[in-house]
Enzyme design. Structure first.
Site, PDB file in Angstrom:
ATOM      1  N   LYS A 187     -12.013 -11.106  41.603  1.00  0.00           N
ATOM      2  CA  LYS A 187     -10.960 -12.004  42.103  1.00  0.00           C
ATOM      3  C   LYS A 187     -10.920 -11.776  43.619  1.00  0.00           C
ATOM      4  CE  LYS A 187      -7.504 -14.914  41.706  1.00  0.00           C
ATOM      5  NZ  LYS A 187      -7.713 -16.353  41.422  1.00  0.00           N
ATOM      6  N   ASP A 219     -10.794 -16.126  37.029  1.00  0.00           N
ATOM      7  CA  ASP A 219     -10.079 -17.250  36.404  1.00  0.00           C
ATOM      8  C   ASP A 219     -11.068 -18.346  36.011  1.00  0.00           C
ATOM      9  OD1 ASP A 219     -10.464 -17.562  39.139  1.00  0.00           O
ATOM     10  OD2 ASP A 219      -8.553 -18.565  39.515  1.00  0.00           O
TER      11      ASP A 219
END
Ligand code: IPM
Ligand code: MN
Length: 354
Positions: A187, A219
């Site tokens: 991330k 994600d």
């Protein structure tokens, strides 16, 4: 003589362990190798009996063993314990104590099961074969400070360059033996630990010019896993992202009950366990899927004992029994024969012999 510590743990861990041990027995006879099994307690059951989820004697046995076969630990009864006393923490402490920083989680969508998957057959194609390489002894599950009260709580995602480098090398080496494609998950757009993660992975990649490296934000990765999983082969992730995504990958194998894992360190000692939990809702009913456990035994044969042929026997036996139409409740379909934990174990054991 290979020394194996057997830790059934809680819930369905106990039921699937019986089948894992049975497969070890079959392999021992077929290949004329000695396995010295020693049972140890850990988890909620150990807490009830001894007041601790991780008895010192269990840690010592594990340290002196060649391999550990583990079921699962935890359950609603022990959810009320303070964090550091919980069964789940015991497992985390054991992994750390044994320096098992590598967690390999292979995921296969087997041909005979494509119809039972939660995604359309065209998304899976001929089947899937992927491996999640999860960092297991660092990151947010271990980082300090880790504390909380009813007003404020903190968990810290901490990674050192050394921790990232050693797990990255494992993933690159594995990619080299497979498709030479590696997807590193992070991330990076929001987290410092992920910035370091990505920078170190890029540096390690210099030693592996033959491996094609991609970076995927976590994600987006969770979306891609269901939308277009065939783009992935070897995936590399930190502890928490690897934990979360490997459960998602389990859906592509048909059930979490199908998924084995190996936790490894620098030497041959490994801890092998299915990735499912204790499944309190079905515990004690004799219907749990033992395949994740049985495939974990196959991983033990491969990684701790270099018994390639035996490991392949077990893998093939699982495929053969599924091909013949046998299913446990979690993976059953119309026109298939639903069997319980012990019967599935029987069928696979017989197949290993033949
Ligand atoms: C797993 C489990 C464990 C983990 C828990 C039980 C500590 O979820 O093996 O995936 O978080 O690693
Ligand atoms: Mn998990």
């Amino acid at each position: 003589m290979h020394k194996i510590v057997v830790i059934p743990g809680d819930g369905i861990g106990v039921e699937v362990m019986s089948q894992g041990v049975r497969i070890l027995g079959v392999i021992s006879e077929k290949y004329d190798v000695g396995f010295q099994l020693e049972e140890a307690t850990m988890g909620g059951g150990a807490f009830d009996e001894l007041g601790t989820c991780l008895p010192e004697s269990t840690v010592r046995l594990c340290e002196e063993s060649d391999a550990i076969l583990f079921g699962a630990a935890g359950g609603p009864k022990w959810d009320v314990l303070p964090s550091e006393k919980r069964p789940e923490r015991a497992l985390a402490v054991l992994r750390k104590q044994l320096e098992l920083f590598v967690n390999l989680r292979p995921v296969k969508a087997r041909k005979s099961m494509i119809g039972a998957l939660p995604v359309k057959p065209e998304i899976v194609g001929e089947g899937l074969d992927m491996v999640m390489v999860r960092e297991l002894t660092g990151g947010i599950y271990y980082g300090l400070p880790k504390e909380g009260n009813s007003e404020k709580a903190v968990d810290s995602m901490v990674y050192t360059a050394g921790e990232v480098e050693r797990i990255a090398r494992v993933a690159f080496d594995l990619a080299r033996k497979r498709s030479r494609r590696l997807a590193s998950i992070d991330k990076e757009n929001m987290m410092e630990a992920s910035k370091l993660w990505r920078a170190v992975v890029i540096k390690v990649a210099e030693d592996y010019p033959d491996v094609e490296l991609r970076h995927v934000l976590v994600d987006n990765c969770s979306f891609q896993i269901v939308a277009a999983p065939r783009q992935f082969d070897v995936m590399l992730a930190g502890n928490m992202f690897g934990d979360i995504l490997s459960d998602e990958l389990g859906a592509l194998a048909g059930s979490l009950g199908m998924c084995p894992s190996a936790s490894l360190g620098y030497g041959k000692l490994g801890l092998y366990e299915p990735i499912h939990g204790t499944a309190p809702d079905i515990a004690g009913k004799g219907i749990a899927n033992p395949i994740g456990m049985i495939l974990s035994v196959a991983m033990m044969l491969h990684y701790s004992f270099d018994m390639e042929e035996a490991a392949e026997d077990v893998e093939k036996a699982v495929d053969a029994v599924l091909d013949r139409g046998y299913r446990t409740a979690d993976i059953t379909e119309k026109d298939k024969r639903t069997v319980g934990t012990a019967e599935m174990g029987d069928l696979i054991a017989q197949e290993v012999y033949s």
